[in-house]
Design an enzyme around this catalytic site. Structure first.
Site, PDB file in Angstrom:
ATOM      1  N   GLN A 109      19.203  34.605  16.077  1.00 48.79           N
ATOM      2  CA  GLN A 109      19.206  33.917  17.373  1.00 48.79           C
ATOM      3  C   GLN A 109      17.926  33.107  17.512  1.00 48.79           C
ATOM      4  O   GLN A 109      17.751  32.381  18.478  1.00 48.79           O
ATOM      5  CB  GLN A 109      19.262  34.949  18.503  1.00 48.79           C
ATOM      6  CG  GLN A 109      20.526  35.772  18.510  1.00 48.79           C
ATOM      7  CD  GLN A 109      20.377  37.008  19.403  1.00 48.79           C
ATOM      8  OE1 GLN A 109      20.573  36.933  20.605  1.00 48.79           O
ATOM      9  NE2 GLN A 109      20.026  38.118  18.818  1.00 48.79           N
ATOM     10  N   ASP A 112      12.852  29.605  15.407  1.00 49.83           N
ATOM     11  CA  ASP A 112      11.513  29.344  14.857  1.00 49.83           C
ATOM     12  C   ASP A 112      11.485  28.984  13.374  1.00 49.83           C
ATOM     13  O   ASP A 112      10.465  28.529  12.860  1.00 49.83           O
ATOM     14  CB  ASP A 112      10.580  30.532  15.138  1.00 49.83           C
ATOM     15  CG  ASP A 112      11.106  31.866  14.585  1.00 49.83           C
ATOM     16  OD1 ASP A 112      11.811  31.853  13.568  1.00 49.83           O
ATOM     17  OD2 ASP A 112      10.795  32.917  15.190  1.00 49.83           O
ATOM     18  N   HIS A 127      21.424  29.737  17.673  1.00 49.81           N
ATOM     19  CA  HIS A 127      20.898  29.000  18.825  1.00 49.81           C
ATOM     20  C   HIS A 127      20.190  27.713  18.435  1.00 49.81           C
ATOM     21  O   HIS A 127      19.455  27.152  19.240  1.00 49.81           O
ATOM     22  CB  HIS A 127      19.977  29.916  19.649  1.00 49.81           C
ATOM     23  CG  HIS A 127      20.711  31.064  20.283  1.00 49.81           C
ATOM     24  ND1 HIS A 127      20.098  32.155  20.833  1.00 49.81           N
ATOM     25  CD2 HIS A 127      22.039  31.276  20.455  1.00 49.81           C
ATOM     26  CE1 HIS A 127      21.006  33.000  21.311  1.00 49.81           C
ATOM     27  NE2 HIS A 127      22.191  32.483  21.081  1.00 49.81           N
ATOM     28  N   CYS A 138      25.943  10.237  18.729  1.00 50.59           N
ATOM     29  CA  CYS A 138      26.786  10.449  17.537  1.00 50.59           C
ATOM     30  C   CYS A 138      26.536  11.800  16.880  1.00 50.59           C
ATOM     31  O   CYS A 138      27.194  12.120  15.882  1.00 50.59           O
ATOM     32  CB  CYS A 138      26.603   9.311  16.532  1.00 50.59           C
ATOM     33  SG  CYS A 138      24.995   9.322  15.733  1.00 50.59           S
ATOM     34  N   CYS A 159      22.782   5.339  15.111  1.00 51.90           N
ATOM     35  CA  CYS A 159      23.327   4.537  16.221  1.00 51.90           C
ATOM     36  C   CYS A 159      22.233   4.055  17.188  1.00 51.90           C
ATOM     37  O   CYS A 159      22.541   3.394  18.181  1.00 51.90           O
ATOM     38  CB  CYS A 159      24.381   5.332  16.975  1.00 51.90           C
ATOM     39  SG  CYS A 159      23.682   6.639  17.984  1.00 51.90           S
ATOM     40  N   THR A 197      16.478  42.562  18.714  1.00 55.41           N
ATOM     41  CA  THR A 197      17.174  41.832  19.782  1.00 55.41           C
ATOM     42  C   THR A 197      17.517  42.793  20.914  1.00 55.41           C
ATOM     43  O   THR A 197      17.848  43.957  20.677  1.00 55.41           O
ATOM     44  CB  THR A 197      18.445  41.108  19.275  1.00 55.41           C
ATOM     45  OG1 THR A 197      19.145  40.577  20.404  1.00 55.41           O
ATOM     46  CG2 THR A 197      19.383  42.013  18.495  1.00 55.41           C
ATOM     47  N   SER A 198      17.444  42.270  22.152  1.00 57.82           N
ATOM     48  CA  SER A 198      17.780  43.103  23.307  1.00 57.82           C
ATOM     49  C   SER A 198      19.294  43.281  23.440  1.00 57.82           C
ATOM     50  O   SER A 198      19.758  44.023  24.288  1.00 57.82           O
ATOM     51  CB  SER A 198      17.198  42.472  24.579  1.00 57.82           C
ATOM     52  OG  SER A 198      17.625  41.136  24.684  1.00 57.82           O
TER      53      SER A 198
HETATM   54  P1  OAD Z   1      14.631  39.372  23.649  1.00 60.55           P
HETATM   55  O1  OAD Z   1      13.284  38.888  24.039  1.00 60.55           O
HETATM   56  O2  OAD Z   1      15.673  39.503  24.692  1.00 60.55           O
HETATM   57  O3  OAD Z   1      14.487  40.802  22.981  1.00 60.55           O
HETATM   58  C1  OAD Z   1      13.518  41.068  22.001  1.00 60.55           C
HETATM   59  C2  OAD Z   1      13.754  42.469  21.484  1.00 60.55           C
HETATM   60  O4  OAD Z   1      12.852  42.680  20.404  1.00 60.55           O
HETATM   61  C3  OAD Z   1      13.496  43.554  22.523  1.00 60.55           C
HETATM   62  O5  OAD Z   1      14.590  44.460  22.544  1.00 60.55           O
HETATM   63  C4  OAD Z   1      12.232  44.246  22.005  1.00 60.55           C
HETATM   64  O6  OAD Z   1      12.234  45.650  22.278  1.00 60.55           O
HETATM   65  C5  OAD Z   1      12.329  43.985  20.509  1.00 60.55           C
HETATM   66  N1  OAD Z   1      11.050  43.982  19.790  1.00 60.55           N
HETATM   67  C6  OAD Z   1       9.808  43.655  20.258  1.00 60.55           C
HETATM   68  N2  OAD Z   1       8.898  43.749  19.281  1.00 60.55           N
HETATM   69  C7  OAD Z   1       9.567  44.121  18.152  1.00 60.55           C
HETATM   70  C8  OAD Z   1       9.190  44.383  16.794  1.00 60.55           C
HETATM   71  N3  OAD Z   1       7.920  44.261  16.385  1.00 60.55           N
HETATM   72  N4  OAD Z   1      10.144  44.752  15.918  1.00 60.55           N
HETATM   73  C9  OAD Z   1      11.436  44.887  16.316  1.00 60.55           C
HETATM   74  N5  OAD Z   1      11.849  44.658  17.567  1.00 60.55           N
HETATM   75  C10 OAD Z   1      10.940  44.287  18.481  1.00 60.55           C
HETATM   76  O7  OAD Z   1      15.086  38.438  22.444  1.00 60.55           O
HETATM   77  P2  OAD Z   1      16.567  38.132  21.932  1.00 60.55           P
HETATM   78  O8  OAD Z   1      17.422  39.345  22.006  1.00 60.55           O
HETATM   79  O9  OAD Z   1      16.400  37.483  20.619  1.00 60.55           O
HETATM   80  O10 OAD Z   1      18.412  32.257  23.764  1.00 60.55           O
HETATM   81  O11 OAD Z   1      17.049  37.070  22.997  1.00 60.55           O
HETATM   82  C11 OAD Z   1      18.304  36.464  22.808  1.00 60.55           C
HETATM   83  C12 OAD Z   1      18.299  35.075  23.389  1.00 60.55           C
HETATM   84  O12 OAD Z   1      17.880  35.106  24.756  1.00 60.55           O
HETATM   85  C13 OAD Z   1      17.321  34.127  22.745  1.00 60.55           C
HETATM   86  O13 OAD Z   1      17.767  33.613  21.506  1.00 60.55           O
HETATM   87  C14 OAD Z   1      17.206  33.056  23.783  1.00 60.55           C
HETATM   88  C15 OAD Z   1      17.144  33.894  25.043  1.00 60.55           C
HETATM   89  O14 OAD Z   1      17.710  33.311  26.181  1.00 60.55           O
HETATM   90  C16 OAD Z   1      18.322  30.928  23.977  1.00 60.55           C
HETATM   91  O15 OAD Z   1      17.279  30.355  24.185  1.00 60.55           O
HETATM   92  C17 OAD Z   1      19.654  30.228  23.944  1.00 60.55           C
END
Ligand code: OAD
Length: 347
Positions: A109, A112, A127, A138, A159, A197-198
């Protein structure tokens, strides 16, 4: 590291011994050790020039003030430029290159590009990417490394219209090709890692559920409990950069050949996905708003019980959601209602 975590690392290794297809979904947490801020947790949502993240990164802002959107993404790219891939990115890239598994799919997701900097190939970026621009008209894409930094907004080489950052913004539909590819990989894997990921944002959050419904083992790596935790076979509570090198340390899993029936299944899935993309392209696109973080949070908070325990969408329902261009993180009630609605549609 306590005894439970050590036992879980041993368990993860034992799952991998017989695995042929491994699927990895990463989120912001995988880059946390590199210094890239996560979206949730760690004290407050990101704000820049007094504007919240979801306002800056929105489809409305592209229409209203494209130069500002470029400034915001250039700023974010500037931060990421200073970050190096960490041991988690490097381990995943190393395993992918090693050929230990018949298939090792990496779906992220994150925008970077750190998986690729670490040497990973064929990363499915759900994403989009901070490193790519896309033409407003285009849809031609261009690597930002090939565009002078003072050319903002960049001009499309095809374009001559303006280009925008090639990332998914709030209020936009998902890139369907990437979503279908990821779903196909999830459907066919034996082991699914969900890292950093959360598990709040769909369709990404639905991928491990698809894997589970198709019999895969689910291993979560996250220092915190998430919505996925109760669905995972087990969760390794710790930092990805510390845990992944331990899982993939010494005795390398063998590179097993796929049984023929899995290859046939995979080819069938490929055809089905191509058909879905074709259908989607032929249908009129209705763009549904992506829920903003505040809504995501309140949905999460207002769920009286764990939404995933109650009812979660079935894998055949995801294409329908995708067809609607829907990315969302429903609470218990919305999830139940949506699921029922879609099942009725499918019936
Ligand atoms: P979040 O910021 O929601 O969640 C980050 C997760 O990483 C949390 O559950 C933390 O507990 C965990 N975490 C923190 N440090 C860590 C580490 N060192 N090792 C492992 N886990 C760790 O990020 P995403 O779930 O990626 O979308 O968020 C999903 C999407 O929400 C993003 O891609 C973005 C946002 O809106 C868009 O911009 C479209």
């Amino acid at each position: 590291m306590n005894t439970i975590e050590l036992e879980n690392i041993t368990k993860a290794k034992s799952f991998l011994k017989s695995a042929q297809r491994v699927f990895v979904l990463t989120g912001a947490g995988v880059s946390a050790e590199s210094g890239v801020p996560t979206f949730r947790g760690g004290g407050g949502a990101p704000v820049w020039r007094g504007m919240p993240f979801e306002q800056l990164s929105s489809a409305q802002m592209v229409e209203k003030d494209l130069p500002l959107v470029w400034e915001w993404f250039d700023y974010r790219r500037g931060l990421v430029c200073k970050c190096e891939p960490n041991a988690a990115h490097k381990t995943l890239a190393k395993v992918q290159q090693s050929g230990w598994f018949a298939e090792f799919s990496l779906v992220t997701q994150n925008i970077d590009g750190l998986h690729q900097t670490a040497g990973a190939d064929d990363v499915i970026e759900l994403h989009g990417s901070l490193w790519q621009a896309r033409c407003l008209s285009c849809k031609t894409k261009q690597n930002l490394r090939d565009i002078p930094e003072d050319e903002r907004p960049p001009v499309c080489p095809e374009c001559l219209d303006s280009m925008r950052p090639d990332v998914i913004l709030f209020g936009e539909a998902m890139p369907m090709q990437a979503v279908y590819q990821a779903q196909e990989k999830a459907e066919n894997c034996d082991v699914c890692f969900v890292i950093g990921t959360s598990s709040l944002v769909y369709p990404a959050a639905g991928l491990p559920l698809i894997a589970k419904q198709n019999g895969a083992k689910i291993i979560e790596i996250n220092p915190e409990e998430t919505l996925l935790s109760t669905q995972a076979d087990f969760s390794l509570r710790g930092k990805a950069a510390e845990i992944l090198p331990l899982i993939f340390a010494e005795e390398n899993p063998p590179n097993l050949r796929l049984p023929d029936d899995k290859i046939v299944k995979s080819a069938a899935n490929q055809n089905r996905n191509e058909k879905r993309i074709e259908d989607r392209e032929n249908s009129s696109t209705s763009e549904n708003p992506l829920q903003n973080d505040q809504q995501l949070k309140s949905n999460f908070m207002t769920s009286e019980t764990h939404p995933l325990r109650v009812s979660f969408l079935k894998s055949e329902e995801f294409p329908v959601l995708n067809k609607l261009g829907l990315t969302f993180a429903p609470g218990k009630k919305q999830r139940g209602a949506l699921s029922l609605f879609i099942r009725l549609l499918l019936d």
